[in-house]
Design an enzyme around this catalytic site. Structure first.
Site, short mmCIF file in Angstrom:
data_model
loop_
_atom_site.label_atom_id
_atom_site.label_comp_id
_atom_site.label_asym_id
_atom_site.label_seq_id
_atom_site.Cartn_x
_atom_site.Cartn_y
_atom_site.Cartn_z
CB SER A 82 21.12 -15.45 -26.09
OG SER A 82 19.78 -15.90 -25.99
CE LYS A 83 22.84 -19.93 -33.35
NZ LYS A 83 23.11 -18.81 -34.19
NE ARG A 84 17.55 -19.00 -23.47
CZ ARG A 84 16.49 -18.31 -23.04
NH1 ARG A 84 15.29 -18.80 -23.20
NH2 ARG A 84 16.65 -17.14 -22.45
CG LEU A 85 15.69 -15.16 -25.93
CD1 LEU A 85 15.74 -13.91 -25.09
CD2 LEU A 85 14.35 -15.84 -25.78
CB ALA A 131 20.55 -14.96 -32.16
#
Ligand code: GLU
Length: 502
Positions: A259-262, A264
């Protein structure tokens, strides 16, 4: 431009400037870099900028800055001798056209005049009828030579397609995954040169890998379906293909897409969040590779010495954000005080805790304060929060801490007596302040903690922080006394004269 050095390893990182690189791209760059360094070979950067529609204007500059920040310098470019810029495919168009003409002359490529609408219809119809290969139906492969020439002479828009052999299969021994085989029945005739004159990835990457003498292609596993096409092109040219190694996909714990949070996040965002490049490189190295023996903290030199493509796994690599922070903390603790200050000051600056640029006094304070919070830091971006009370006067008082330790009648006697003791000190350091705190506790007949806690809240505004005596030593006599006075006047019940502060 054949620059192949027989016997020497040559690898490349070949990003498309269609976005900013994330953990996956950086991991690919790193593994190529480690492989090259391990073998004393060369690491090339090639910008695959042939998809003109998806080009992001500053992506190339961003990519180079990210690689430099990570310390993954590339070894050569077309202008080697001067600064080594990367190879750019858009600057090599004539090469691809020449190579495409070669394949046409060998009967392994042909012009295709089909319109976009026709191609879409064909694709949909073949999929619906489950006709293999999906995609293009090779309509123009069957045109007579006369018709081809006539339509070309008329200037009809066209692409150049590769003629996939109609029977048989293509296999390779992937250095990570072992033997992989594709039946030619699954492969439609892919485009080599688009109607805008730019080559496709499928073609330019083969021409370049050959002309740049690439010996090993290490890339993400999403490129596996392209590899049989590449191998068939090598074969059509009569070229020796490189060795292929497809790196495992990176997923979140549980196997979900990143996900973006991690992961990405784009690479320079890690810099903004205060990860050290060495820590990030260490973390990325372990995404699919392990040196064995449960070793997790490795210097670049150790990684280079130990890196073997055979030790890269084929199953998905898990992006563990806690592990990144853990590794990051370890690297931060290795910094010398002056390295720590250099790295952390920009974060203090951005938080407005010091001036921009910081004054000599602020630098000096940072040099004494930051080592006290170094142990608790996992990212440099945490420095402002951890060290804030050293820089802000008055500090921000946490209401819960105030309620617990200052808003009580006993605090008055404790802090007043402590203040008197501290005021009498000629030498101000961790030892002398400690002795005053302990003496105060003895005189009042209370445990030392009963003095330490309210003093910490009075001088830092919080209950948790570095050792109290070291903290007082860094704050200095004047600021310590002023903060105790302020706390007495503002928070501690009972009578008292306010001696200073707000
Ligand atoms: N341009 C491709 C990419 O963006 C390169 C794939 C390869 O390494 O062959 O990842």
């Amino acid at each position: 431009m054949s620059i192949a050095l027989p016997g020497s390893v040559r690898v490349r990182f070949a990003p498309s400037p269609t976005g900013y690189p994330h953990a996956g791209g950086a991991r690919t760059a790193l593994f190529n870099w480690l492989f090259a360094r391990h073998h004393g070979g060369r690491f090339l950067l090639r910008i695959e900028d042939t998809d003109r529609e998806r080009l992001v204007p500053d992506a190339e500059a961003y990519l180079m800055e990210a690689l430099r920040w990570l310390g993954l310098e590339w070894d050569e470019g077309p202008d080697i001798g001067g600064p080594a810029g990367p190879y750019c495919q858009s600057e090599r168009l004539e090469r691809y056209h020449q190579r495409a003409r070669e394949l046409i002359a060998r009967g392994r490529a042909y012009p295709c005049f089909c319109s976009r609408e026709r191609l879409e219809q064909v694709r949909a119809a073949r999929r619906a009828a489950n006709l293999h290969p999906y995609g293009y139906d090779r309509h123009c492969r069957g045109l007579s030579e006369a018709e081809r020439q006539e339509r070309l002479a008329r200037g009809e828009p066209h692409v150049i397609r590769f003629a996939i052999p109609l029977d048989g299969e293509t296999s390779w021994d992937d250095a990570i995954r072992g033997r992989i085989t594709y039946n030619h029945r699954e492969l439609d005739d892919h485009v080599l040169i688009k109607s805008d004159g730019f080559p496709t990835y499928q073609f330019a990457s083969v021409v370049d890998d050959h002309e740049m003498g690439i010996t090993h292609v290490l890339r993400g596993e999403e490129w596996i379906p392209s590899t049989p096409r590449h191998l068939l092109e090598y074969q059509a040219f009569g070229w020796e293909p490189p060795r292929f190694a497809h790196l495992p996909v990176i997923t979140e714990p549980g196997g979900k897409k990143l996900s973006k949070r991690l992961g990405a996040r784009s690479i320079l965002e890690y810099r903004e969040q205060g990860y050290l490049p060495d820590a990030l490189v260490n973390f990325l190295a372990l995404l699919g590779w392990s040196p064995g023996g449960n070793r997790e903290i490795l210097s670049r030199e150790e990684m280079i010495a130990l890196f073997r493509i055979e030790d890269v796994v084929s199953h998905p690599a898990t992006y563990d954000a806690d592990k990144l922070d853990w590794i990051s903390g370890i690297y931060l603790r290795k910094l010398t005080p002056s390295e720590l200050v250099e790295r952390a000051l920009p974060f203090l600056e951005r938080a407005g805790l010091v001036g921009s640029p910081p004054s000599a006094a602020e630098r000096d304070l940072a040099a004494r304060a930051l080592p006290l919070v170094q142990d608790r830091m996992r990212r440099l971006a945490e420095a402002p929060e951890l060290a804030e009370f050293f820089f802000r006067d008055p500090p921000e008082y946490d209401p819960a801490a105030v309620r617990k330790w200052l808003d009580r009648i006993e605090a008055r006697a404790i802090l007043t007596r402590l203040r008197d003791g501290l005021q009498g000190l000629d030498v101000w350091d961790a030892t002398t302040t400690e002795s005053v705190v302990r003496r105060t506790a003895e005189e009042l007949g209370v445990p030392a903690a009963e003095v330490i806690h309210p003093t910490r809240v009075a001088t830092t505004g919080r209950t948790i922080g570095p050792g109290l005596f070291e903290t007082l030593a860094v704050l200095g006599k004047e600021r310590t006394l002023a903060r105790i006075d302020l706390a007495l006047a503002r928070f501690v019940p009972g009578k008292g004269t306010m001696v200073g502060g707000a």
